[in-house]
Design a protein around this motif. Structure first.
Motif, mmCIF file in Angstrom:
data_model
loop_
_atom_site.group_PDB
_atom_site.id
_atom_site.type_symbol
_atom_site.label_atom_id
_atom_site.label_comp_id
_atom_site.label_asym_id
_atom_site.label_seq_id
_atom_site.Cartn_x
_atom_site.Cartn_y
_atom_site.Cartn_z
ATOM 1 N N TYR A 7 15.244 75.818 31.969
ATOM 2 C CA TYR A 7 14.747 76.637 30.861
ATOM 3 C C TYR A 7 14.827 75.866 29.540
ATOM 4 O O TYR A 7 13.858 75.834 28.778
ATOM 5 C CB TYR A 7 15.530 77.951 30.773
ATOM 6 N N PHE A 53 7.186 84.261 20.824
ATOM 7 C CA PHE A 53 7.377 84.621 22.235
ATOM 8 C C PHE A 53 8.560 83.879 22.838
ATOM 9 O O PHE A 53 9.355 84.467 23.594
ATOM 10 C CB PHE A 53 6.113 84.336 23.056
ATOM 11 N N HIS A 56 11.810 85.533 21.597
ATOM 12 C CA HIS A 56 12.086 86.829 22.225
ATOM 13 C C HIS A 56 12.494 86.682 23.685
ATOM 14 O O HIS A 56 13.392 87.392 24.154
ATOM 15 C CB HIS A 56 10.884 87.765 22.075
ATOM 16 N N ASN A 57 11.874 85.780 24.424
ATOM 17 C CA ASN A 57 12.263 85.560 25.809
ATOM 18 C C ASN A 57 13.646 84.947 25.905
ATOM 19 O O ASN A 57 14.429 85.306 26.797
ATOM 20 C CB ASN A 57 11.236 84.672 26.518
ATOM 21 N N THR A 58 13.962 84.034 24.996
ATOM 22 C CA THR A 58 15.293 83.422 25.002
ATOM 23 C C THR A 58 16.361 84.464 24.686
ATOM 24 O O THR A 58 17.413 84.515 25.335
ATOM 25 C CB THR A 58 15.353 82.261 23.990
ATOM 26 N N ALA A 61 16.814 86.773 27.726
ATOM 27 C CA ALA A 61 17.576 86.119 28.794
ATOM 28 C C ALA A 61 19.053 86.011 28.427
ATOM 29 O O ALA A 61 19.934 86.242 29.271
ATOM 30 C CB ALA A 61 16.994 84.737 29.080
ATOM 31 N N ARG A 133 11.883 94.255 33.779
ATOM 32 C CA ARG A 133 12.110 93.844 32.390
ATOM 33 C C ARG A 133 12.361 95.050 31.491
ATOM 34 O O ARG A 133 13.272 95.039 30.662
ATOM 35 C CB ARG A 133 10.904 93.043 31.892
#
Length: 151
Positions: A7, A53, A56-58, A61, A133
């Protein structure tokens, strides 16, 4: 641990690509041609949207991982119980049975972030990523509400 390394490697590559796109935008803006300048302006938007994006994904997670650690410390982390096919994929019928149980638990205690976390795992096992999610986002929100209220 391998997932984290992958990642961060891909996120770093993506940030570098954002930098190259922004640099190309600067070069396009410097041409003085209206069409090229328009493309250069758009080239600045793409890294901004992509960065948003990525952030926000980091954050998602990181928060999900934090909840997994809390649940593991409490001894409530769901076990890897579904039966698997010879290829290693989770058996659909086993995942559906576990999902039904997790959904009932969540309906009985809708304000408990732990049940939402386990429901998110069940959704993921049933290959329903969008709902997994959303359930995990609900678990994170419930956990953070209780943490803020306790402080």
């Amino acid at each position: 641990m391998g997932g984290k390394i992958t990642y961060f490697f891909l996120a770093t590559v993506l940030v570098l690509v954002f930098g190259v796109v922004a640099l190309e935008g600067v070069l396009l803006l410097m041409t003085g041609q209206p069409t090229a300048m328009g493309m250069g302006a758009v080239a600045f938007l793409l890294p901004g949207i992509g960065g948003w994006f990525l952030w926000h994904n980091t954050r998602f997670a990181r928060d999900a991982h934090r909840l997994a650690h809390v649940l593991e410390a409490e001894g409530g982390l769901p076990a890897d119980e579904p039966a698997r096919t010879p290829g290693g994929r989770i058996d659909r019928d086993a995942a559906d049975a576990i999902f039904a149980r997790r959904q009932a638990e969540t309906e009985d205690a809708p304000g408990d972030w732990r049940t939402w976390f386990r429901l998110a795992v069940a959704y993921h096992d049933a290959r329903d990523t969008p709902r997994a999610r959303k359930a995990m986002q609900r678990a994170i929100a419930l956990h953070d509400e209780k943490r803020v209220a306790a402080a």
